[in-house]
Every structure is written in C-alpha cells, then in structure tokens.
Design an enzyme around this catalytic site. Structure first.
Site, PDB file in Angstrom:
ATOM      1  N   ARG A  61     -21.014 -51.319  15.906  1.00 42.06           N
ATOM      2  CA  ARG A  61     -20.268 -49.756  15.622  1.00 42.06           C
ATOM      3  C   ARG A  61     -21.159 -48.709  16.094  1.00 42.06           C
ATOM      4  NH1 ARG A  61     -17.752 -48.256   9.986  1.00 42.06           N
ATOM      5  NH2 ARG A  61     -19.876 -48.738   9.267  1.00 42.06           N
ATOM      6  N   ASP A  62     -22.312 -48.927  16.992  1.00 44.53           N
ATOM      7  CA  ASP A  62     -23.221 -47.813  17.511  1.00 44.53           C
ATOM      8  C   ASP A  62     -23.958 -48.436  18.741  1.00 44.53           C
ATOM      9  OD1 ASP A  62     -24.602 -45.485  17.710  1.00 44.53           O
ATOM     10  OD2 ASP A  62     -25.979 -45.822  16.347  1.00 44.53           O
ATOM     11  N   ILE A  63     -22.957 -48.812  19.705  1.00 46.85           N
ATOM     12  CA  ILE A  63     -23.548 -49.371  20.850  1.00 46.85           C
ATOM     13  C   ILE A  63     -23.861 -48.278  21.928  1.00 46.85           C
ATOM     14  CG2 ILE A  63     -22.549 -50.896  22.872  1.00 46.85           C
ATOM     15  CD1 ILE A  63     -22.997 -52.410  20.378  1.00 46.85           C
ATOM     16  N   ASN A  67     -29.815 -47.975  21.990  1.00 45.82           N
ATOM     17  CA  ASN A  67     -29.992 -49.378  20.846  1.00 45.82           C
ATOM     18  C   ASN A  67     -29.716 -50.733  21.633  1.00 45.82           C
ATOM     19  OD1 ASN A  67     -29.710 -47.787  18.459  1.00 45.82           O
ATOM     20  ND2 ASN A  67     -27.851 -47.918  18.363  1.00 45.82           N
TER      21      ASN A  67
END
Length: 210
Positions: A61-63, A67
């Site tokens: 949920r935070d590509i 990251n």
C-alpha cells in the site's frame, strides 16, 4: 526480512540493513531516467516480491521510489517500509495513507480501493518514473482524468506503452494481475530467476497473519 512479531498496537517487521544501497529516488536523481532494458530487471524483481506478499495475503500500500532500495552496481532491489501494509481482503479498503501523488483514481472518485490493485497502480507509477524521468500525474485532477502522456523526445517500445496503459488503467478492475505482468511481452523474455527467498517469506508471513 529477519523477524516479525505483533505487539498491542501493530505488527513489527525487523529487516536487514543492506550495505551499498540507495533508494530508487536518489538513484534516479543521480542517474536520470533509465533505459527500458535496465528497468526490466527492476520491475521483474518488484513484481515477484509483490506476488509473494499477495500470495501470503499481505498488501504493501505504499509502493514508491523512496521505498525501494537498489544496489547501484548490481541493480538488485529490495522493497522496504511496510508501515502502511495490511492484510489482503476481498472487500474495499476505506482508509488510505501513504503518498498522495501515488494515490489511485478510485480513491478520489469512489472513496475506496482494493489493496492489491493499489500495489499494481504504485508499480505503474514507479515504472513510468524510471523510464520517463518524471511523474505521470502531479495532482488530484490529473490522477482522476488518468491521461498518460509519454515524453516526445524519446522513443518507447509498443510493449512498454501497453504495460503502462494497463498498470495505470483508470478502472482498477482492468489492471493486470502480477501474474499478467510477469507474462507480459515487455517482461516475459526476462528469464532471470526471482531473487525473492520464497521459504523465508512464507514462514514469516504465516506468523504475520496470526
């Protein structure tokens, strides 16, 4: 990933500190945009890593570029920061954190999304930025309109354009699955063995799901 456990408030992941790496955002700032050939190996690794997560019912949920760690010499990549991660469910998610320029159009138009399709959208943003050196969308209006424009000063392969069109499809139901991505003509000839340690992910995520 070395260990995972659950306390009263959250799941805690203990991940190895990798030497000789930088995040993908800094790497692109130093190098500029990458060739499609260079990007194939990176996307292949990321798609396999996400596939292992989804198989174990975890969505990231935070590509985003920040990251993803990359070894600038080998181009080995590691997906990090599962702080926004959660269980994969068959019902839409109603809360979203992460980075706004990576939000998908369905969040703005419907107020909900499916976690696995959000990961696919994020992968599309990352691929576009690696190849074209800029964001595909800069604000909510552009995300909702979902018109993808390619740089005019470079030529891109038809298969790349096809993959980006699918990854950044406005309709989340029409985005490709990770299996579809790995079988896509842009990637299918990339026959390198996945660099994800399957057994390690399986054992740790079983404990993560308890």
């Amino acid at each position: 990933m070395i260990e995972c456990f659950k306390d009263n408030a959250a799941y805690v992941l203990v991940m190895e500190r990798l030497p000789h790496v930088t995040d993908l955002n800094d790497f692109l700032n130093d190098r500029g945009s990458l060739s499609e050939d260079d990007c194939r190996g990176i996307v292949h690794q990321l798609a396999n890593a996400l596939l292992r997560c989804h198989e174990n019912e975890i969505v990231h949920r935070d590509i985003k570029l920040e990251n993803i760690l990359i070894n600038p010499h080998t181009h080995d990549v590691t997906l990090i920061d599962f702080g926004c991660g959660t269980k994969l469910t068959v019902i839409p998610e109603l809360q979203l954190s992460g980075t706004r320029v990576y939000y998908p159009p369905e969040w703005y138009t419907e107020g909900c999304y499916f976690g696995d399709r959000l990961d696919i959208w994020g992968l599309g943003i990352v691929l576009y930025m690696m190849v074209e050196g800029r964001r595909p969308f800069n604000n909510e209006e552009e995300i909702v309109n979902c018109k993808v424009y390619h740089s005019l000063d470079r030529k891109f392969s038809k298969s790349y354009r096809s993959l980006i069109k699918g990854l950044l499809h406005k309709d989340q139901e029409k985005r490709p699955t990770l299996e579809d991505i790995l079988a896509h003509p842009w990637l299918c000839h990339y026959m390198q063995e996945p660099r994800v340690r399957r057994g390690l992910f399986s054992s740790l995520f079983k404990r993560f799901r308890r």
